[in-house]
Scaffold this motif. Structure first.
Motif, short mmCIF file in Angstrom:
data_model
loop_
_atom_site.label_atom_id
_atom_site.label_comp_id
_atom_site.label_asym_id
_atom_site.label_seq_id
_atom_site.Cartn_x
_atom_site.Cartn_y
_atom_site.Cartn_z
N LEU A 68 6.94 -10.68 21.58
CA LEU A 68 6.10 -9.92 22.50
C LEU A 68 6.05 -8.47 22.01
O LEU A 68 7.03 -7.73 22.14
CB LEU A 68 6.65 -9.99 23.93
CG LEU A 68 6.83 -11.41 24.50
CD1 LEU A 68 7.46 -11.35 25.87
CD2 LEU A 68 5.49 -12.13 24.56
N ALA A 69 4.93 -8.09 21.42
CA ALA A 69 4.79 -6.76 20.84
C ALA A 69 3.90 -5.88 21.73
O ALA A 69 2.93 -6.38 22.32
CB ALA A 69 4.18 -6.87 19.45
N PRO A 70 4.23 -4.59 21.87
CA PRO A 70 5.26 -3.83 21.16
C PRO A 70 6.67 -4.21 21.60
O PRO A 70 6.93 -4.38 22.80
CB PRO A 70 4.95 -2.37 21.51
CG PRO A 70 4.21 -2.45 22.81
CD PRO A 70 3.43 -3.72 22.78
N ALA A 71 7.56 -4.32 20.63
CA ALA A 71 8.90 -4.85 20.88
C ALA A 71 9.79 -3.86 21.62
O ALA A 71 10.82 -4.27 22.17
CB ALA A 71 9.55 -5.24 19.56
N ASP A 72 9.45 -2.57 21.66
CA ASP A 72 10.30 -1.59 22.33
C ASP A 72 9.94 -1.39 23.79
O ASP A 72 10.53 -0.57 24.48
CB ASP A 72 10.26 -0.25 21.60
CG ASP A 72 8.85 0.33 21.55
OD1 ASP A 72 7.88 -0.42 21.82
OD2 ASP A 72 8.72 1.53 21.25
#
Length: 544
Positions: A68-72
């Motif tokens: 699931l991006a963005p990962a942060d």
């Protein structure tokens, strides 16, 4: 094989487009979800696999990885289950990639493949429109909510099989047609409490009419049973209806929290929130592990009623300062900064002392003098400075209660006057963004829009000097007088408008605590602007 499906993650009351990347490779059968997923997202793989099997799809025995991006960005909720399931099918070459790129997807899967409603569909639809997507595919129960966004195709999906049939062209789903009405929006409740139910208290009703006309904050101080709570709960009934833009902002907040209710897509009724005094500061302004909106944001474009104001914890009341001034709440967390809207009318009520009968004719106060002053000291001066209207209430006289029939003006009467005043304000601020009423007028534009008669200017000068008003109190006094002029249709602020505005700030006067409550509420006529008796006790706010 690799497939990509787009969905959305909530960040405050907005949605951020999230790319669900699904990779299917050789190896031992395994299903892994990465990209900072929370508990419900990590568990989604179990529901996705069961839903695919029960819908009739056979998955190859391969290693499946979902990113699931963005990962942060922290991912929370169950809305990712439908896009993950479609991504798995695309990675298995059971779906083409082209139709998947045209939509944003969101939905919770049951084990049998049916879709359940989710939170935050309206922000998801806004993100789809802003991101240039053709439309969204959401559960059927959320279709009306998503259709509030113009220029977007909304395809209601009842099950995973329906979504696959639409994407493959086997059985296309027509776009949802919005038809808001009694079943589609939460409209004004005609059975809501009416001002006609309140016996007597014409001065307090006038003050609340003034507050509603300009969006001003109110504090009522008086003995128990004098009508403070009863009047406050009738204030939403005299407020003008929300515009569509305002209703959308309120709906986004309620959508994120899942409070729209079944069958409701748009909130048309202005919110009224009355939290208990045990409320925490995070419950008021928002916060917690997921930084949820608080009571202030739930009252956006409506009324926040704080009954028994001194009973709230001091740290809870002090966090009101910046939101009341700016109309937004900024929550700073280690991983994210979130802004919530909170343009509210603060209405507060309090007793004159802990027992409630200090300086009330016919009653004896049992509180020591120091307890009375300590009780009022719980509400700080900076917070009181942000309140436009402060009033002392008085007990209702017997002849008002003994009348066999109510002859009081109804909420409709007050609402018509308030709407007329708001129309004048909308015309005045038509070229200003984010300003809808006098209370939101920026200080640097006050003198441009507040034209005072010579007598009104002189009265304002005397009031500031006599009561030692701050610059903020001076500005709020001007806005209050401008609202009174709008209510009466005056072309400029006259002396009667300024006098009423001064009369509506009782707590600015020295000795207000020891004044007789029978003479303090405002009236329509011209009366002395500082008529409370001076007292050697002085201002209870002194010495803090």
């Amino acid at each position: 094989m690799l497939a990509r499906v787009r969905s959305g993650a909530l960040l405050g009351i907005d949605a951020v487009v999230v790319e669900c990347e699904v990779d299917m490779a050789l190896g031992l059968p395994y299903f892994n979800v990465v990209g900072l997923p929370e508990g419900a997202v990590r568990e989604s793989k179990v529901r996705v696999v069961s839903a695919l099997k029960n819908t009739g799809f056979e998955l190859p025995q391969k290693r499946i990885t979902v990113n699931l991006a963005p990962a942060d960005l922290r991912k929370d909720g169950v809305a990712f289950e439908l896009p993950i399931a479609l991504g798995v099918l695309a990675a298995a070459k059971l779906l083409e990639d082209a139709p998947l790129s045209r939509y944003l997807f969101g939905g919770e899967l049951s084990l049998d493949g049916t879709l359940k409603p989710i939170k935050g569909v309206l922000p998801l639809a806004v993100a789809a429109r802003d991101g240039g997507f053709e439309g969204v595919m959401v559960p059927s129960a959320n279709a009306a909510e998503a259709s509030l966004v113009e220029g977007l195709h909304v395809h209601p999906v009842a099950s995973l099989r329906d979504a696959v049939d639409h994407l493959t062209g086997t059985r296309p789903i027509p776009p949802f047609s919005r038809s808001l009405g009694p079943a589609g929006e939460r409209a004004r409740d005609d059975a809501a409490p009416d001002m006609a139910d309140v016996r007597g208290q014409p001065e307090l009703k006038l003050a609340l009419e003034l507050a509603a006309a300009g969006g001003h904050n109110v504090l009522m101080c008086g003995p128990p049973g004098s009508g403070k709570t009863m009047l406050a709960r009738r204030l939403p009934g005299i407020l003008p209806e929300m515009t569509f833009a305002e209703a959308l902002e309120v709906t986004k907040v309620y959508s994120v929290l899942g409070l729209l209710g079944e069958g409701h897509a748009l909130v048309r009724e202005r919110p009224f929130r009355a939290p208990h005094h045990t409320l925490s500061d995070a419950g008021l302004v928002g916060g917690g592990p997921t930084a949820r909106p608080g009571e202030l944001s739930l009252a956006h474009h409506g009324v926040l009623f704080l009954d028994e104001l001194p009973e709230f914890r001091r740290n809870v009341l002090e966090v009101l300062r910046q939101p009341l001034e700016e109309g937004v709440i900024h929550l700073a967390r280690a991983t994210q900064n979130i802004t919530y809207p909170c343009q509210v009318m603060l209405v507060a009520a309090m007793n004159p002392c802990p027992c409630g009968y200090f300086n009330v004719p016919g009653h004896t106060c049992r509180c020591p003098e120091h307890r009375v002053f300590d009780y009022h000291a719980r509400v700080s001066g900076p917070l009181l400075d942000r309140v436009d209207i402060t009033l002392q209430t008085r007990p209702v006289e017997y002849h008002h209660l003994a009348r066999p029939e109510a002859r009081e003006p109804s909420s409709r009467y007050y609402r018509e006057r308030v709407e007329a005043a708001r129309c004048r304000q909308r015309e005045r601020f038509r070229d200003m963004v984010g300003v809808h009423c006098n209370a939101q007028l920026p200080s640097h534009l006050l003198r441009r829009h507040c034209v005072l008669s010579p007598r009104a200017e002189r009265m304002l000068e005397l009031a500031v000097r006599h009561h030692g008003l701050s610059a903020r109190a001076h500005d709020r006094l001007l806005k209050l007088a401008l609202t009174r002029a709008d209510l009466e249709g005056h072309g400029r602020i006259e002396d009667v408008d300024m006098q009423l505005a001064i009369d509506c700030r009782v707590l600015d006067r020295r000795g207000w605590l020891n004044a007789n409550t029978e003479g303090t509420p405002p009236s329509r006529g011209v009366t002395p602007p500082w008529r409370t008796a001076s007292s050697s006790a002085g201002d209870p706010r002194e010495g803090r």
